[in-house]
Design an enzyme around this catalytic site. Structure first.
Site, PDB file in Angstrom:
ATOM      1  N   GLY A 114      49.549  39.737  33.208  1.00 31.59           N
ATOM      2  CA  GLY A 114      48.944  39.808  31.870  1.00 31.59           C
ATOM      3  C   GLY A 114      49.154  41.133  31.160  1.00 31.59           C
ATOM      4  N   LYS A 125      48.289  45.014  31.481  1.00 33.29           N
ATOM      5  CA  LYS A 125      46.853  45.291  31.472  1.00 33.29           C
ATOM      6  C   LYS A 125      46.465  46.181  32.649  1.00 33.29           C
ATOM      7  CE  LYS A 125      42.396  43.078  31.096  1.00 33.29           C
ATOM      8  NZ  LYS A 125      41.641  41.820  31.107  1.00 33.29           N
ATOM      9  N   ASN A 249      42.716  38.281  40.612  1.00 32.32           N
ATOM     10  CA  ASN A 249      43.184  38.856  39.345  1.00 32.32           C
ATOM     11  C   ASN A 249      43.060  40.376  39.440  1.00 32.32           C
ATOM     12  OD1 ASN A 249      43.139  36.189  38.679  1.00 32.32           O
ATOM     13  ND2 ASN A 249      41.523  36.316  37.161  1.00 32.32           N
ATOM     14  N   LYS A 394      37.525  42.002  30.896  1.00 34.63           N
ATOM     15  CA  LYS A 394      38.290  41.231  29.903  1.00 34.63           C
ATOM     16  C   LYS A 394      38.188  41.841  28.513  1.00 34.63           C
ATOM     17  CE  LYS A 394      39.280  37.864  32.836  1.00 34.63           C
ATOM     18  NZ  LYS A 394      40.627  37.843  33.431  1.00 34.63           N
TER      19      LYS A 394
END
Length: 506
Positions: A114, A125, A249, A394
């Site tokens: 991502g 990210k 993640n 996030k």
């Protein structure tokens, strides 16, 4: 009546035949376009792209077959009691002396595909600074290095990059050469975005720039199985005696290696080996969209909101019926991945993700989720873990929490400060002026003391001076055209601040 029935039956057969021909037509056209795209490249890139396209063709074929939600609501059952174990029971077993031997059979895999665009950052990210100038990647390396040093173990780190993150990540990896962690990377596939109307690729060639800049996408983390196997890395790790991967993640700061879960996996008898563990945690109202575990056709299965028939979405979101959700911290058997990949029996539901490109073109991208494969593995298990193992960053609201004194940092791991009297994290909602990381950092001269905070809402043009303390419920709203400067050293407890408040130097 009978004639009408016969006519209807005949009509249905004609319709089915027509739909089948249409499907075939779409598939043939897609295959032709993919061949055209492949002809614009050569060498290794062409070879890799052909492998990617094989996976894409299978996904596209299944997409053409499936219509509507993929579950029959009446067949959904709660998972049996023993299929989701409380973490406390696994923790209570304690750890054996020889835990280092188990660690040597583990590989940590981080999903690193991502970009930081949703937080206003360029590049991967994982390279955003989250705490004391440390990035997500720095913290991950520190955690694994600490494990390797403490237990004299050899746990490698594997990063699944995408074509968006690979180049930038590899440049950064050079700084870890002297750390006690072996780092490997592999790339997930690159699939073509599909024009929603024509169901054909929008790409004109295999390039990634210019008009093709938006023509490609990484197809979700369900792609890990095929791309991991195709990269050759899975075979290499198996040959080194590795047995399990711990997948998570990279932006979930709570996803550290848990020795108790590892021990539980390794202590099962060989014929009862659990091939897949999904860490789940109790749902709160903030998590109503998260995937949940259900029993379906006598298998443990992940149910995502996209698969739920519209009439049942509210029921799916209910905290009473579906009490847990998937953290996407997964422990998976390497030999099992190899077996299922070779048998071509990894079956994951398709997620159809609609997007609108900058020029206004409507496209769809076909994706899969890594956890959806749980139903394909033997003796799969859910473990209900503490909320602390789910700490995703996030948004800048999440970033404020992890940068604050609510957490202390040790060897790359964040833990809730002992000074906080209750273990829940405050609810933080920062307005659109704080969305981008650089704007967020500009608005805080220092991160406030939040040890006693329950709820913070900030909206509009607001800045915070040094050493501000926030307690209880604090709501700060600057209306359009107004500005609020919270002065240095201010202590706000159960306060609503609105209107205009400027602190000017004189």
């Amino acid at each position: 009546m009978l004639v009408a029935e016969l006519n209807r039956g005949g009509l249905n057969a004609v319709m089915t035949e027509f739909q089948e021909k249409l499907r075939q037509q779409h598939e043939n056209s897609m295959h032709r376009e993919l061949e055209k795209l492949l002809s614009t490249t050569k060498g290794v890139e062409a070879e890799n792209s052909r492998k990617d396209f094989e996976g894409f063709k299978q996904l596209f074929h299944r997409f053409l077959q499936v219509k509507g939600p993929s579950v029959d609501w009446a067949k959904i059952n709660r998972p049996p009691e023993d299929s989701i174990q409380p973490y406390e029971r696994i923790h209570a077993k304690g750890l054996p002396e020889a835990i280092a031997a188990s660690l040597n059979k583990l590989v940590v895999v981080k999903l690193n595909g991502g970009l930081g665009t949703s937080m206003g950052c360029k590049g991967p990210k994982s390279l955003i600074s989250v705490r004391n100038e440390n990035t997500f990647l720095d913290l991950t390396v520190q955690q694994i290095e600490h494990l390797n040093k403490t237990y004299s173990a050899d746990v490698p780190l594997v990063l699944m990059n995408s074509f968006n993150t690979d180049e930038d990540t590899k440049k950064i990896l050079q700084k870890y050469t002297h750390h006690q962690v072996k780092i490997h990377t592999f790339n997930q596939s690159r699939y073509p975005r599909i024009n929603k109307e024509s169901l054909l690729p929008v790409a004109t060639n295999m390039g990634l720039t210019g008009e093709n800049g938006e023509a490609w996408y990484p197809p979700g983390h369900g792609d890990i199985y095929a791309s991991f196997c195709n990269s050759g890395l899975l075979d290499k790790l198996l040959s080194e005696g590795k047995e399990y991967i711990f997948v998570s993640n990279i932006d979930n700061l709570g996803a550290t290696v848990d020795l108790h879960i590892l021990n539980h996996l390794m202590s099962q008898p060989a014929d009862k080996r659990c091939e897949f563990v999904m860490e789940v945690t109790d749902k709160t109202r903030a998590d109503v969209k998260g995937g949940t575990l259900i029993q379906y056709d006598n298998k443990l299965r992940l149910l995502e909101i996209a698969q739920v028939p519209k009439a049942h979405v509210d029921e799916f979101k209910s905290v009473t019926k579906f009490k847990i959700f998937n953290t996407n911290n997964l422990w998976i058997s390497l030999p099992a991945i190899k077996r299922l990949h070779e048998q071509n029996t990894l079956d994951m539901e398709i997620i159809v993700n609609p997007k609108t490109l900058d020029g206004g073109l409507n496209v769809i991208q076909l994706e899969t989720a890594v956890g959806a494969a749980i139903k394909c593995f033997d003796n799969a298990l859910g473990i209900n873990v503490p909320r602390s193992r789910f700490l995703p960053v996030k948004t800048t609201s999440d970033l404020l929490l992890v940068m604050s004194n609510l957490y202390s940092l040790e060897a790359g791991s964040l833990t809730m400060s002992e000074k906080r009297e209750f273990p829940t994290t405050p609810h933080v909602k920062l307005g659109s002026s704080f969305t981008k990381v650089q704007d967020f950092l500009r608005r805080f001269e220092s991160i406030p003391d939040m040890l006693e905070l329950d709820h913070l809402t900030v909206s509009g043009d607001v800045t915070f001076g040094k050493q501000v303390a926030l307690k209880g419920t604090v709501i700060i709203i600057a209306n359009h055209g107004d500005r609020i400067d919270i002065p240095a050293g201010a202590m706000l407890e159960n306060k609503i601040v609105s209107g205009n408040l400027r602190i000017l130097d004189h």
